[in-house]
Design an enzyme around this catalytic site. Structure first.
Site, mmCIF file in Angstrom:
data_model
loop_
_atom_site.group_PDB
_atom_site.id
_atom_site.type_symbol
_atom_site.label_atom_id
_atom_site.label_comp_id
_atom_site.label_asym_id
_atom_site.label_seq_id
_atom_site.Cartn_x
_atom_site.Cartn_y
_atom_site.Cartn_z
ATOM 1 N N GLN A 116 0.830 -1.202 0.000
ATOM 2 C CA GLN A 116 0.000 0.000 0.000
ATOM 3 C C GLN A 116 0.866 1.255 0.000
ATOM 4 O O GLN A 116 0.634 2.199 -0.742
ATOM 5 C CB GLN A 116 -0.898 -0.004 1.246
ATOM 6 C CG GLN A 116 -2.075 0.912 1.141
ATOM 7 C CD GLN A 116 -2.928 0.547 -0.045
ATOM 8 O OE1 GLN A 116 -3.045 -0.606 -0.423
ATOM 9 N NE2 GLN A 116 -3.499 1.539 -0.691
ATOM 10 N N HIS A 138 2.406 3.075 -3.145
ATOM 11 C CA HIS A 138 1.565 3.817 -4.094
ATOM 12 C C HIS A 138 1.856 5.309 -4.081
ATOM 13 O O HIS A 138 1.851 5.968 -5.115
ATOM 14 C CB HIS A 138 0.075 3.642 -3.758
ATOM 15 C CG HIS A 138 -0.538 2.440 -4.390
ATOM 16 N ND1 HIS A 138 -0.631 2.282 -5.736
ATOM 17 C CD2 HIS A 138 -1.106 1.326 -3.846
ATOM 18 C CE1 HIS A 138 -1.233 1.132 -6.017
ATOM 19 N NE2 HIS A 138 -1.522 0.526 -4.890
ATOM 20 N N GLU A 179 -10.378 1.707 3.126
ATOM 21 C CA GLU A 179 -10.582 1.285 1.741
ATOM 22 C C GLU A 179 -10.359 -0.228 1.618
ATOM 23 O O GLU A 179 -11.224 -0.956 1.144
ATOM 24 C CB GLU A 179 -9.584 2.051 0.863
ATOM 25 C CG GLU A 179 -9.711 1.775 -0.607
ATOM 26 C CD GLU A 179 -8.544 2.370 -1.393
ATOM 27 O OE1 GLU A 179 -7.564 2.843 -0.771
ATOM 28 O OE2 GLU A 179 -8.613 2.350 -2.633
ATOM 29 N N HIS A 180 -9.192 -0.689 2.055
ATOM 30 C CA HIS A 180 -8.872 -2.123 2.059
ATOM 31 C C HIS A 180 -8.759 -2.603 3.495
ATOM 32 O O HIS A 180 -8.089 -1.970 4.304
ATOM 33 C CB HIS A 180 -7.517 -2.395 1.400
ATOM 34 C CG HIS A 180 -7.379 -1.867 0.013
ATOM 35 N ND1 HIS A 180 -6.835 -0.640 -0.269
ATOM 36 C CD2 HIS A 180 -7.724 -2.403 -1.191
ATOM 37 C CE1 HIS A 180 -6.843 -0.440 -1.580
ATOM 38 N NE2 HIS A 180 -7.375 -1.489 -2.172
ATOM 39 N N ASP A 215 -6.446 -6.553 -6.099
ATOM 40 C CA ASP A 215 -6.087 -5.416 -6.955
ATOM 41 C C ASP A 215 -6.078 -5.815 -8.425
ATOM 42 O O ASP A 215 -6.404 -5.017 -9.307
ATOM 43 C CB ASP A 215 -4.669 -4.913 -6.618
ATOM 44 C CG ASP A 215 -4.640 -4.124 -5.325
ATOM 45 O OD1 ASP A 215 -5.709 -3.735 -4.850
ATOM 46 O OD2 ASP A 215 -3.526 -3.910 -4.798
ATOM 47 N N HIS A 259 -52.818 19.965 -8.047
ATOM 48 C CA HIS A 259 -52.606 18.529 -7.846
ATOM 49 C C HIS A 259 -53.943 17.853 -7.518
ATOM 50 O O HIS A 259 -54.270 16.797 -8.063
ATOM 51 C CB HIS A 259 -51.622 18.286 -6.703
ATOM 52 C CG HIS A 259 -50.185 18.491 -7.075
ATOM 53 N ND1 HIS A 259 -49.693 19.689 -7.518
ATOM 54 C CD2 HIS A 259 -49.126 17.621 -7.077
ATOM 55 C CE1 HIS A 259 -48.392 19.563 -7.770
ATOM 56 N NE2 HIS A 259 -48.030 18.324 -7.511
#
Lengths: 422, 422
Positions: free
Chosen positions: A252, A255, A320-321, A354, A413
């Site tokens: 991770q 990145h 996220e993960h 991934d 209406h």
């Protein structure tokens, strides 16, 4: 990585909304206005300015795509195909039917599901040209039944796109590919140019200019969530192997210096071993500088006394993960409320998801897993309600409807209903 | 209403993104900053400034809710209850299960569905205080299983909320009600104050300040689509009754001078009769001025030669509300690609759906039905992917995954996989 014995502090990945500087905002505003006004000419001119490429046409030709295949080795192409198939198969299970519900009085109510007509996929260029990202953004649209899928990505100085991106785009079933990046690409997709017909939705990650442009066109077209830096949280007990935990944290961290890698564990032994392993493995990584910065700034190890505390921290972080590396990972699953993707057990290392397993790798970041989902087929369809009221139901309820309408001061209406009673 | 024989011109309801004036944008920015910094104090002060109400507390008490019941007649309360039940029942059919898919090699992939923890519902005040809108925004969240539903609405000068809104909120299962409106209410829901705990998503319509504030906090929290003026398109053949068509067009027009009412018909006779009827019925409407302005500015009658042409126009307009008033309305249904809600036949007049039938009346406006859906249960849940890879699947695919990772230059991803092979 710092080891923290967990107190009762409230944890959160939630940072601020990425809104850029005043100067970036102004630049994006100008670019969008120029593309609206001048179309292709503006896009071509920005492509020269920002990407250094002098193009005569934005559109990628069939020749260029064929050429891309020749630049990749056959094994890689076949792996891309297999990944595409896995992604297709997983997303197919997300498809839903239109439905209709019948009442005995003859009324029918339902929900019609229709794919979007056309979607734009943004793919970053440069070192971040990822075929896997192309597959993950395009396949759910394909499964949904979207007819037109336009991909756009900034070219290099020679005016070329990455062969991996082109092959993945072609395998995924993209119908048109353009060489354009940044805010100008987003503007072109949203407003259209001579070459690019406007789309209904834009997905895909990008830099701050792309993010600001997506935010600016939101409403005219739909957009996916605006992605922040990536993050992983690993939940581990004493059965976890420190070298594997460390390797996953580092995958991770490589990145982005802004990426976040967090271990939450009930085992002080695992905590200390992981701390040591991260340091050791870091030394030999090609992207060592990026990963080291990420670990230093955002890496943390939380040690808790109980698994309940550990799960509470995970839910507060809403990662996220999430990898669950415990003896019986399924046992935690029911208690996990907020996470983009949940990886169970040591053979579900994050890269498995991934690249290959099938579930989407476009996931909610920055704590937005509290309210957002992985990119999925629902993002590429829309619903229409169906209301077929029977005469019987209408007559039985007309008076109630008019009463509600009149309470709200909407006389027309009420009269619309009463026009059927005459 | 102008009658237009249809040419091949490309039609669109799509206008521009409502972004407000520079001054409005600045005002919203300041309000958000103040609420972030000062919390309740800022909200109370803006409530005095904009709503003229001097409050000591933002929170509506149980006493106030009980008092609201006493102000409504029992019949109205029971109609609100029945409408709530219908809305609940329809939305229950939208609920989805978590699922898991098993591979023979032991791999399990799936999707976990979890309700959002907490949602904020904005309800406009003043003349636009609609109990029906409360039900439509709250019930899908309730059905989804959202535990905390906070409703906020601007008070009148006496510091009160509409009794209809309070009763509907209570019946729908709102867990807390606040007296706050405008951008300050949105900021309070997104960032929290001493009284208001922050939420994960904000839904509900509002004026330009509310819309700008929602756009500004998007990303920190999720929001529903930003609603534009309302619209109806009626698709009719010669079986349609002009007085009913006209009444339905006017029920849309009375909402807002910016509302759009369009008839698309294959019958010139119907077109001319509707034109006459609209004029006639308009005279006696209480909200005549609003409706007349809407009809004059945006009202149109398109006459086509064939039903295919008519359907094409409907799809180009992508209307919020579509009524199909043809002899066999079901026959058109498959061909309608873009519409928020589709009303079939003369007993499905739009107000039936606005108030009572069960499907949501919060619908995509301004041509956004091309890519957006009615508010629904999916808006109040999120998904998490589940990946449980088996050893067998892992060993069979590890090399492919590392090859893809290395092609993308992500060595640490490859090593994370390889750490399991040792």
């Amino acid at each position: 990585m710092k080891i923290i014995k967990v107190s009762d502090e409230k944890l959160s990945l939630r940072r601020t909304i990425e809104s850029g500087t005043e100067k970036q905002q102004q630049a994006v505003k100008t670019i969008i206005e120029q593309v609206k006004a001048l179309g292709d000419q503006a896009v071509l001119s920005y492509t020269k300015q920002f990407d250094g490429a002098e193009l005569t046409s934005l559109k990628v030709t069939q020749d260029e795509i064929e050429n891309a295949y020749e630049q990749l080795d056959d094994e890689l192409i076949s792996i891309i195909r297999e990944a595409a198939k896995n992604i297709y198969n997983f997303h197919e299970k997300q498809k839903r039917n239109s439905w209709i519900d019948f009442d005995e009085n003859g009324t029918m109510l339902g929900q019609k599901i229709t794919p979007l007509d056309c979607v734009g996929v943004y793919v970053p260029g440069g070192t971040a040209a990822y075929p896997s990202s192309v597959l993950m953004n395009v396949m759910p649209a394909k499964v949904a039944g979207v007819q037109r899928i336009a991909l756009t990505s900034p070219p290099n100085e020679k005016g070329e796109l990455s062969p991996g991106v082109l092959v993945a785009a072609n395998e995924a079933g993209v119908t048109e590919v353009y060489k354009a990046g940044g805010a100008q690409a987003i503007a072109a997709l949203a407003y259209g140019t001579e070459t690019i017909t406007p789309v209904d939705k834009i997905v895909g990650p990008g830099n701050i200019y792309v993010a600001l442009a997506k935010r600016a066109v939101f409403g005219l077209v739909d957009i996916d969530m605006i992605a922040g830096p990536s993050e992983i949280v690993i939940l581990a007990d004493d059965s976890a192997r420190a070298n594997e935990v460390a390797a996953d944290l580092l995958s991770q961290a490589e990145h982005d210096p802004m990426a976040t890698s967090i271990l939450v564990t009930t085992s002080i032994v695992v905590a200390e071993n992981v701390q040591r392993e991260v340091k050791r493995q870091l030394q030999s990584l090609p992207r060592k500088n990026i990963a080291a910065l990420s670990i230093e700034q955002y890496g943390k190890i939380y040690v808790t006394e109980t698994m309940e505390q550990a799960v509470r921290i995970v839910n507060e972080l809403a990662p996220e993960h999430l990898e669950i590396l415990t003896e019986h990972p399924e046992e935690c699953l029911a208690k996990i409320k907020h996470a983009g993707a949940i990886f169970l057990g040591r053979y579900s290392s994050e890269p498995v998801g991934d690249y290959f397993a099938g579930p989407n790798h476009v996931l909610p970041t920055n704590g937005t897993a509290r309210f957002s989902s992985p990119l999925n087929v629902d993002d590429f369809v829309k619903k229409s309600s169906i209301i077929s009221y029977s005469k019987e139901a209408f007559l039985a309820n007309a008076e109630k409807i008019t009463k509600l309408a009149r309470y709200e001061g909407l006389e027309a209406h009420a009269r619309a209903v009463e026009s059927r009673l005459k």
